[in-house]
Design an enzyme around this catalytic site. Structure first.
Site, PDB file in Angstrom:
ATOM      1  N   TYR A   1       0.878  -1.179   0.000  1.00 16.92           N
ATOM      2  CA  TYR A   1       0.000   0.000   0.000  1.00 16.92           C
ATOM      3  C   TYR A   1       0.910   1.223   0.000  1.00 16.92           C
ATOM      4  O   TYR A   1       1.675   1.416   0.952  1.00 16.92           O
ATOM      5  CB  TYR A   1      -0.872   0.025   1.260  1.00 16.92           C
ATOM      6  CG  TYR A   1      -1.930  -1.074   1.324  1.00 16.92           C
ATOM      7  CD1 TYR A   1      -1.592  -2.376   1.684  1.00 16.92           C
ATOM      8  CD2 TYR A   1      -3.260  -0.799   1.028  1.00 16.92           C
ATOM      9  CE1 TYR A   1      -2.559  -3.380   1.752  1.00 16.92           C
ATOM     10  CE2 TYR A   1      -4.237  -1.793   1.091  1.00 16.92           C
ATOM     11  CZ  TYR A   1      -3.874  -3.075   1.449  1.00 16.92           C
ATOM     12  OH  TYR A   1      -4.832  -4.054   1.504  1.00 16.92           O
TER      13      TYR A   1
ATOM     14  N   TYR B   1      -6.549  -6.000  10.183  1.00 22.96           N
ATOM     15  CA  TYR B   1      -6.356  -6.411   8.786  1.00 22.96           C
ATOM     16  C   TYR B   1      -6.675  -7.895   8.585  1.00 22.96           C
ATOM     17  O   TYR B   1      -7.306  -8.271   7.601  1.00 22.96           O
ATOM     18  CB  TYR B   1      -4.919  -6.097   8.360  1.00 22.96           C
ATOM     19  CG  TYR B   1      -4.662  -6.173   6.874  1.00 22.96           C
ATOM     20  CD1 TYR B   1      -5.056  -5.136   6.021  1.00 22.96           C
ATOM     21  CD2 TYR B   1      -4.010  -7.265   6.324  1.00 22.96           C
ATOM     22  CE1 TYR B   1      -4.806  -5.200   4.658  1.00 22.96           C
ATOM     23  CE2 TYR B   1      -3.755  -7.329   4.956  1.00 22.96           C
ATOM     24  CZ  TYR B   1      -4.154  -6.294   4.128  1.00 22.96           C
ATOM     25  OH  TYR B   1      -3.912  -6.354   2.781  1.00 22.96           O
TER      26      TYR B   1
END
Ligand code: RFL
Ligand code: PHB
Length: 391
Positions: A200, A384
């Protein structure tokens, strides 16, 4: 026609619910607006929490996933010329699975076909009636002929643009919404992934994500303006822009090739409460949308179905109403935590066009804090990989 549970929508929510109920001896009919080819062609999620993997195993459709999936023990963040590896396994004890939603859709459709389940594709003009009474019904047309299906309960699994949520009176529903000032331009290509784990990237030109479907198929996303036309993005333009946003050693390794899919998705946070009205139960994207940054959409749809299937089975097998009565509350407790995480990940990794210099400096400080704190990385990892269920 009559069934026990009428299900609107044959996406992952609808098909998993039908499998769970059928296995418990409960009759279902699924009404789907599209044809099977369309459902198989949609490119969407790629990252599964362990709870989603367990659910696919529970309904007996996990075999191909176990053969073909990739298991990721960590994830990376890239920002301000630095890279941070978050060790999910060490910090949370769990891993995530990479396996495409199109493959799950295929596995589910194949299993239903083999079982001879009642799925009506190309059901047009579906409408929902009598949900506050005790015999709700679904009306639809197929190839021009009208049909009616009487049910005990209706499951609205018809996604964000479906009819189910719209059937609930406006004064009953509370809507919580945030629309982001950008979208994601995604491409799929038969090239090896640039990195073994997802990256990311927070970059001054905008967010980028490197993800994958397998060791030979990559998926990349770029933050773009929400009204961006994918037609304006040649493959070359996409790869050039992606390279500019990646850390330079990663960009140097990037293998490019022709795209096999290219599309823009808007980013939105959305929750409709309550998720039950009379005998209609909303599940998955019909009730909530998360920005894809946290990879929670499909995983949340599966967790709604876990609660809904257990509640319906308790109703039929044990004449218990308590789980149906608690359905909305049980789902929303988990949904709001995933909403918070997806919103936080989006704020952390994207460049907001109207951000004040103060907000940008706070974002940098937050990234630096995560970099320096095991506690912060643990919180990221725990969310997550997926938070636990209530039971
Ligand atoms: P779906 O998949 O939208 O299925 C709804 C079905 O209902 C049908 N339908 C109707 N049928 C009859 N009558 C009507 N009036 C109807 N209206 C609609 C539709 O044709 C469709 O077949 O909802 P469901 O089952 O709740 O599943 C939700 C997931 O698809 C969604 O949350 C995820 O794809 C979100 N998502 C991700 N989730 C993850 O968990 N991990 C990820 O990595 C991830 N990445 C993503 C994503 C979604 C994305 N986009 C394109 C929105 C990445 C992207 C780019
Ligand atoms: C994907 O593989 O498409 C994917 C993975 C993680 C995300 C979003 C999308 O956060």
């Amino acid at each position: 026609m009559r069934t026990q549970v009428g299900i609107v929508g044959a996406g992952p929510s609808g098909l998993i619910l039908a499998s769970l109920l059928n296995r418990a001896g409960i009759d279902t009919v699924v009404l789907e607006r599209r044809d099977p080819e369309y459902l198989l062609s949609r490119i969407r999620a790629g990252l599964l929490e362990q709870g989603t993997v367990d659910m696919l195993d529970e309904i007996g459709v996990g075999a191909r996933m176990h053969r073909e999936r990739l298991i990721h023990e960590g994830v990376e963040l890239a920002f301000d010329g630095r890279r941070l590896h978050v060790d999910l396994k060490k910090l949370s004890g769990k891993v995530v699975t990479i396996y495409g939603q199109s493959e799950i859709q295929k596995d589910l459709m194949d299993a239903h076909k083999a079982a001879g389940s009642a799925i009506v594709y190309e059901a047009e003009d579906v409408s929902i009636h009598g949900i506050t009474g005790d015999k709700p019904s679904l009306r639809y047309t197929r190839h021009g002929k009208p049909h009616e299906l009487t049910c005990d309960f209706i499951a609205g699994c018809d996604g964000f643009h479906g009819v189910s949520r719209q059937t609930i009176p406006q004064d009953v529903l509370r809507i919580y919404e945030r629309v982001y000032p950008f979208g994601w331009l995604g491409i799929l290509s038969d090239t090896p992934p640039v990195n073994p784990e997802l990256i990311y990237c927070n970059h001054e030109r905008g967010f980028a994500l490197c993800t994958m479907r397998s060791n030979t198929r990559s998926r990349y996303y770029l933050q773009v303006a929400v009204d961006e036309d994918p037609e304006d993005w040649s493959d070359e333009r996409f790869w050039t822009e992606l390279k500019r946003r990646l850390p330079s050693d990663v960009a140097d390794r990037l293998v490019t090739g022709p795209s096999i899919e290219k599309s823009v998705a808007p980013l939105r946070s959305f929750v409709a409460e309550p998720m039950r009205y009379g005998r209609l139960f909303l599940a998955g994207d019909a009730a909530h949308i998360v920005p894809p940054t946290g990879a929670k959409g499909l995983n949340l749809a599966v967790s709604d179905i876990r609660y809904l299937s257990r509640a319906l089975i308790a109703h039929y097998k044990e004449k218990r109403a308590d789980l149906l009565d608690r359905y909305s509350e049980d789902c929303l407790a988990r949904i709001w935590k995933a909403q918070r995480f997806s919103w936080w990940m989006t704020n952390l990794t994207h460049r907001f066009p109207e951000a004040l210099p103060f907000e940008r400096r706070a974002q940098q400080a937050e990234l630096a804090y995560i970099e320096s704190s095991v506690a912060a990385q643990t919180a990221l990892a725990e969310n997550y990989v997926g938070l636990p269920f209530k039971d």
